[in-house]
Write a protein that holds these residues in place. Structure first.
Motif, PDB file in Angstrom:
ATOM      1  N   TRP A  79      32.141  66.644 -24.272  1.00 43.55           N
ATOM      2  CA  TRP A  79      30.853  67.106 -24.774  1.00 43.55           C
ATOM      3  C   TRP A  79      30.409  66.178 -25.904  1.00 43.55           C
ATOM      4  O   TRP A  79      31.221  65.777 -26.746  1.00 43.55           O
ATOM      5  CB  TRP A  79      30.948  68.532 -25.322  1.00 43.55           C
ATOM      6  CG  TRP A  79      31.283  69.581 -24.317  1.00 43.55           C
ATOM      7  CD1 TRP A  79      30.427  70.412 -23.667  1.00 43.55           C
ATOM      8  CD2 TRP A  79      32.606  69.950 -23.872  1.00 43.55           C
ATOM      9  NE1 TRP A  79      31.110  71.268 -22.838  1.00 43.55           N
ATOM     10  CE2 TRP A  79      32.454  71.004 -22.934  1.00 43.55           C
ATOM     11  CE3 TRP A  79      33.885  69.485 -24.161  1.00 43.55           C
ATOM     12  CZ2 TRP A  79      33.538  71.599 -22.301  1.00 43.55           C
ATOM     13  CZ3 TRP A  79      34.973  70.063 -23.527  1.00 43.55           C
ATOM     14  CH2 TRP A  79      34.797  71.115 -22.608  1.00 43.55           C
ATOM     15  N   MET A  80      29.132  65.850 -25.922  1.00 43.47           N
ATOM     16  CA  MET A  80      28.563  65.053 -27.005  1.00 43.47           C
ATOM     17  C   MET A  80      27.404  65.843 -27.589  1.00 43.47           C
ATOM     18  O   MET A  80      26.419  66.116 -26.891  1.00 43.47           O
ATOM     19  CB  MET A  80      28.098  63.687 -26.502  1.00 43.47           C
ATOM     20  CG  MET A  80      29.213  62.878 -25.856  1.00 43.47           C
ATOM     21  SD  MET A  80      28.684  61.279 -25.218  1.00 43.47           S
ATOM     22  CE  MET A  80      28.450  60.392 -26.744  1.00 43.47           C
ATOM     23  N   ASN A  81      27.549  66.244 -28.853  1.00 47.29           N
ATOM     24  CA  ASN A  81      26.591  67.173 -29.472  1.00 47.29           C
ATOM     25  C   ASN A  81      26.394  68.411 -28.594  1.00 47.29           C
ATOM     26  O   ASN A  81      25.286  68.926 -28.431  1.00 47.29           O
ATOM     27  CB  ASN A  81      25.251  66.491 -29.760  1.00 47.29           C
ATOM     28  CG  ASN A  81      25.305  65.616 -30.995  1.00 47.29           C
ATOM     29  OD1 ASN A  81      26.328  65.540 -31.676  1.00 47.29           O
ATOM     30  ND2 ASN A  81      24.216  64.940 -31.302  1.00 47.29           N
ATOM     31  N   ASN A  82      27.497  68.855 -28.011  1.00 54.55           N
ATOM     32  CA  ASN A  82      27.553  70.043 -27.155  1.00 54.55           C
ATOM     33  C   ASN A  82      26.796  69.872 -25.841  1.00 54.55           C
ATOM     34  O   ASN A  82      26.486  70.853 -25.161  1.00 54.55           O
ATOM     35  CB  ASN A  82      27.064  71.301 -27.892  1.00 54.55           C
ATOM     36  CG  ASN A  82      27.837  72.529 -27.475  1.00 54.55           C
ATOM     37  OD1 ASN A  82      28.967  72.450 -27.013  1.00 54.55           O
ATOM     38  ND2 ASN A  82      27.223  73.693 -27.624  1.00 54.55           N
ATOM     39  N   VAL A  83      26.511  68.643 -25.479  1.00 54.96           N
ATOM     40  CA  VAL A  83      25.935  68.345 -24.161  1.00 54.96           C
ATOM     41  C   VAL A  83      27.065  67.848 -23.268  1.00 54.96           C
ATOM     42  O   VAL A  83      27.743  66.871 -23.611  1.00 54.96           O
ATOM     43  CB  VAL A  83      24.835  67.273 -24.259  1.00 54.96           C
ATOM     44  CG1 VAL A  83      24.317  66.905 -22.862  1.00 54.96           C
ATOM     45  CG2 VAL A  83      23.692  67.760 -25.143  1.00 54.96           C
ATOM     46  N   PRO A  84      27.327  68.499 -22.131  1.00 53.37           N
ATOM     47  CA  PRO A  84      28.423  68.058 -21.262  1.00 53.37           C
ATOM     48  C   PRO A  84      28.191  66.648 -20.725  1.00 53.37           C
ATOM     49  O   PRO A  84      27.085  66.292 -20.308  1.00 53.37           O
ATOM     50  CB  PRO A  84      28.414  69.076 -20.124  1.00 53.37           C
ATOM     51  CG  PRO A  84      27.736  70.289 -20.687  1.00 53.37           C
ATOM     52  CD  PRO A  84      26.707  69.754 -21.637  1.00 53.37           C
ATOM     53  N   ALA A  85      29.263  65.850 -20.771  1.00 54.31           N
ATOM     54  CA  ALA A  85      29.267  64.531 -20.150  1.00 54.31           C
ATOM     55  C   ALA A  85      30.349  64.520 -19.078  1.00 54.31           C
ATOM     56  O   ALA A  85      31.306  65.299 -19.142  1.00 54.31           O
ATOM     57  CB  ALA A  85      29.530  63.445 -21.194  1.00 54.31           C
ATOM     58  N   TYR A  86      30.209  63.645 -18.121  1.00 54.43           N
ATOM     59  CA  TYR A  86      31.189  63.587 -17.027  1.00 54.43           C
ATOM     60  C   TYR A  86      32.401  62.776 -17.459  1.00 54.43           C
ATOM     61  O   TYR A  86      32.262  61.618 -17.885  1.00 54.43           O
ATOM     62  CB  TYR A  86      30.543  62.972 -15.795  1.00 54.43           C
ATOM     63  CG  TYR A  86      31.492  62.845 -14.624  1.00 54.43           C
ATOM     64  CD1 TYR A  86      31.956  63.980 -13.972  1.00 54.43           C
ATOM     65  CD2 TYR A  86      31.934  61.603 -14.191  1.00 54.43           C
ATOM     66  CE1 TYR A  86      32.832  63.881 -12.899  1.00 54.43           C
ATOM     67  CE2 TYR A  86      32.806  61.494 -13.119  1.00 54.43           C
ATOM     68  CZ  TYR A  86      33.254  62.640 -12.482  1.00 54.43           C
ATOM     69  OH  TYR A  86      34.124  62.541 -11.428  1.00 54.43           O
ATOM     70  N   GLY A  87      33.594  63.378 -17.358  1.00 51.34           N
ATOM     71  CA  GLY A  87      34.805  62.726 -17.810  1.00 51.34           C
ATOM     72  C   GLY A  87      35.692  62.178 -16.723  1.00 51.34           C
ATOM     73  O   GLY A  87      36.750  61.626 -17.021  1.00 51.34           O
ATOM     74  N   GLY A  88      35.294  62.288 -15.479  1.00 51.66           N
ATOM     75  CA  GLY A  88      36.162  61.851 -14.391  1.00 51.66           C
ATOM     76  C   GLY A  88      36.054  60.371 -14.101  1.00 51.66           C
ATOM     77  O   GLY A  88      35.828  59.967 -12.955  1.00 51.66           O
ATOM     78  N   VAL A  89      36.212  59.545 -15.121  1.00 52.57           N
ATOM     79  CA  VAL A  89      36.103  58.097 -14.952  1.00 52.57           C
ATOM     80  C   VAL A  89      37.450  57.464 -15.303  1.00 52.57           C
ATOM     81  O   VAL A  89      38.247  57.146 -14.455  1.00 52.57           O
ATOM     82  CB  VAL A  89      34.963  57.516 -15.820  1.00 52.57           C
ATOM     83  CG1 VAL A  89      34.696  56.066 -15.437  1.00 52.57           C
ATOM     84  CG2 VAL A  89      33.674  58.331 -15.650  1.00 52.57           C
ATOM     85  N   THR A  99      19.382  64.346 -18.116  1.00 53.75           N
ATOM     86  CA  THR A  99      18.841  65.683 -17.866  1.00 53.75           C
ATOM     87  C   THR A  99      19.839  66.802 -18.139  1.00 53.75           C
ATOM     88  O   THR A  99      19.518  67.972 -17.949  1.00 53.75           O
ATOM     89  CB  THR A  99      18.341  65.823 -16.414  1.00 53.75           C
ATOM     90  OG1 THR A  99      19.441  65.708 -15.524  1.00 53.75           O
ATOM     91  CG2 THR A  99      17.313  64.751 -16.091  1.00 53.75           C
ATOM     92  N   GLU A 100      21.057  66.463 -18.585  1.00 57.25           N
ATOM     93  CA  GLU A 100      22.057  67.493 -18.857  1.00 57.25           C
ATOM     94  C   GLU A 100      21.681  68.251 -20.137  1.00 57.25           C
ATOM     95  O   GLU A 100      21.516  67.650 -21.195  1.00 57.25           O
ATOM     96  CB  GLU A 100      23.441  66.875 -19.020  1.00 57.25           C
ATOM     97  CG  GLU A 100      24.554  67.885 -19.164  1.00 57.25           C
ATOM     98  CD  GLU A 100      24.810  68.658 -17.873  1.00 57.25           C
ATOM     99  OE1 GLU A 100      25.122  69.861 -17.969  1.00 57.25           O
ATOM    100  OE2 GLU A 100      24.681  68.073 -16.781  1.00 57.25           O
ATOM    101  N   PRO A 101      21.540  69.583 -20.082  1.00 57.41           N
ATOM    102  CA  PRO A 101      21.122  70.328 -21.273  1.00 57.41           C
ATOM    103  C   PRO A 101      22.288  70.680 -22.180  1.00 57.41           C
ATOM    104  O   PRO A 101      23.434  70.794 -21.747  1.00 57.41           O
ATOM    105  CB  PRO A 101      20.485  71.597 -20.691  1.00 57.41           C
ATOM    106  CG  PRO A 101      21.218  71.808 -19.403  1.00 57.41           C
ATOM    107  CD  PRO A 101      21.544  70.438 -18.871  1.00 57.41           C
ATOM    108  N   CYS A 102      21.977  70.876 -23.446  1.00 57.25           N
ATOM    109  CA  CYS A 102      22.950  71.364 -24.416  1.00 57.25           C
ATOM    110  C   CYS A 102      23.418  72.759 -24.011  1.00 57.25           C
ATOM    111  O   CYS A 102      22.625  73.593 -23.569  1.00 57.25           O
ATOM    112  CB  CYS A 102      22.302  71.396 -25.800  1.00 57.25           C
ATOM    113  SG  CYS A 102      23.328  72.053 -27.112  1.00 57.25           S
ATOM    114  N   GLU A 103      24.728  73.031 -24.166  1.00 54.61           N
ATOM    115  CA  GLU A 103      25.267  74.316 -23.741  1.00 54.61           C
ATOM    116  C   GLU A 103      24.873  75.462 -24.669  1.00 54.61           C
ATOM    117  O   GLU A 103      24.978  76.617 -24.305  1.00 54.61           O
ATOM    118  CB  GLU A 103      26.793  74.239 -23.627  1.00 54.61           C
ATOM    119  CG  GLU A 103      27.248  73.451 -22.408  1.00 54.61           C
ATOM    120  CD  GLU A 103      28.724  73.612 -22.138  1.00 54.61           C
ATOM    121  OE1 GLU A 103      29.463  73.999 -23.064  1.00 54.61           O
ATOM    122  OE2 GLU A 103      29.152  73.343 -20.996  1.00 54.61           O
ATOM    123  N   ASP A 104      24.455  75.125 -25.874  1.00 60.81           N
ATOM    124  CA  ASP A 104      24.096  76.172 -26.828  1.00 60.81           C
ATOM    125  C   ASP A 104      22.744  75.856 -27.460  1.00 60.81           C
ATOM    126  O   ASP A 104      22.588  75.881 -28.672  1.00 60.81           O
ATOM    127  CB  ASP A 104      25.181  76.301 -27.911  1.00 60.81           C
ATOM    128  CG  ASP A 104      24.984  77.555 -28.779  1.00 60.81           C
ATOM    129  OD1 ASP A 104      24.448  78.543 -28.258  1.00 60.81           O
ATOM    130  OD2 ASP A 104      25.353  77.507 -29.965  1.00 60.81           O
TER     131      ASP A 104
END
Length: 389
Positions: A79-89, A99-104
């Motif tokens: 998560w970056m500033n509570n925005v999910p990023a893809y970690g499967g790299v 376009t990924e929204p903040c979780e909170d």
């Protein structure tokens, strides 16, 4: 390329850039030059035409390498500033999508479905030099035993930050209207009922792919203005559709070509990568992008002289047709008409609303012109050009 009276090479143009003898004009300036002198004379006079566009480009994002911790972690969730990023790299690589929204997001708590902050905003904040809070989780391995990690990042502290946008610079796009009886909220903006407005998204005569409609000069290795820095075209973008109906001047009448672009975010500016929130739709990233078009011959001179009154797009009813994959015959409209502030649809004057900025597009074209004439930006000759019609 053909039996042209004027033939130039990339090497010849780059030699002129290095010597300070290059002649560069913007796509808008080229219109009058070709109209007054003809394409052959214009091709002899002008070496490079610069273009520009600035608009929301949802298919954008960044690969971030956030650096190894001690002990190491193989991040599977980030998560970056509570925005999910893809970690499967890889262990400390991640990809954050615009376009990924903040979780909170506090706005979403009040208005479900509305988001004020997302991946595009993280990208803007990062290039602006702000601190980004990173949280990572992992399942733990012998070589990467850590299972949780929290830190703050800046553009200076990360080992690498690469903007990687799979679909930018759309070559034409729909003019969106809504013929239903209620307002709808789309990636083309809010559309009022009964054709209360008509939204469009293109710089028209300044837009890169309108100035090379058959992709004669753009492809793998083309050097571009991207996000305020130097970037490259690395592939044809997703949804690249060259085989569409085109006007006699080569410009498509519907959405067509797209660009896959990349560049070093450490060179970029928050003025040209701007996180946006689109009402009722979500988050995105407005991207500044400009492509220099080499005038290799009179054909390229003619292409780059295209004007708004010669470029047309289709009108699409997003209220009824777009979600269902239909296409009603609402007609075509020129970018000159769209930029006039109103079009006529079914006998009614409909105000037009641009999602792209002509002011910013002109600034990009002028900046590229300054870089090239100043000798700091040479043309990148593509290894191969985009798939063409």
């Amino acid at each position: 390329m053909g039996n042209f009276k004027v033939e130039k090479t990339y090497q010849q143009i780059n030699d002129k850039i290095r010597s300070g003898d290059v002649v560069v004009v913007t796509a808008e300036e080229m219109i009058d030059i070709v109209n007054d002198n003809g394409p052959e004379a214009a091709a002899r006079q002008v070496d490079v035409v610069t273009t520009g566009t600035f608009a929301p480009m949802c298919s954008s994002g960044a690969f971030i390498n956030f650096g190894h911790s001690v002990p190491g972690i193989k991040a599977s969730k980030v998560w970056m500033n509570n925005v999910p990023a893809y970690g499967g790299v890889a262990a400390v690589d991640c990809y954050i999508g615009a376009t990924e929204p903040c979780e909170d997001d506090p706005l979403n708590r009040v208005y479900p479905g509305e988001f004020r902050y997302g991946g595009g905003h993280v990208i803007q904040d990062l290039v602006a030099g702000q601190k980004i809070y990173l949280k990572a989780a992992a399942y733990g391995t012998d070589c990467y035993p850590r299972r949780e990690y929290q830190t703050t990042l800046t553009i200076e502290s990360v080992p690498q930050a690469t903007l990687c946008n799979p679909r930018n610079g759309y070559q034409n796009y729909n003019c969106a209207v809504n013929l239903t009886n209620k307002t709808i909220y789309t990636y083309m903006g809010a559309l009022k009922p009964k054709a209360g407005n008509a939204n469009y998204c293109s710089a028209g005569q300044l837009s890169p792919l309108f100035n090379d409609p058959l992709y004669r000069t753009i492809g793998l290795g083309t050097r571009i203005f991207l996000g305020g820095g130097v970037g490259y075209v690395t592939w044809h973008g997703t949804q690249h559709r060259p085989d569409v109906k085109r006007a006699a001047n080569g410009t498509p009448l519907t959405p067509a070509g797209t660009l896959w672009v990349m560049g070093d975010m450490k060179q970029m500016s928050p003025d040209w990568l701007v996180g946006v929130g689109i009402q009722g739709y979500g988050c995105s990233l407005a991207v500044g992008l400009g492509v220099p078009i080499p005038i290799l011959n009179e054909e390229m001179a003619r292409f780059t002289a295209v004007s708004d009154d010669q470029i047309f797009t289709q009108i699409v009813d997003y209220g009824n047709d777009y979600p269902k994959g239909k296409s009603s015959d609402l007609g075509q409209v020129s970018y000159a008409q769209l930029k006039s502030g109103a079009i006529t649809l079914n006998g009614k004057d409909v105000p037009t609303v641009p999602l792209s900025s002509m002011v910013k597009a002109r600034e990009i074209a002028e900046t590229l012109k300054t870089w090239i004439t100043g000798g700091t930006f040479e043309l990148g000759e593509p290894q191969f050009t985009l798939p063409a019609p």
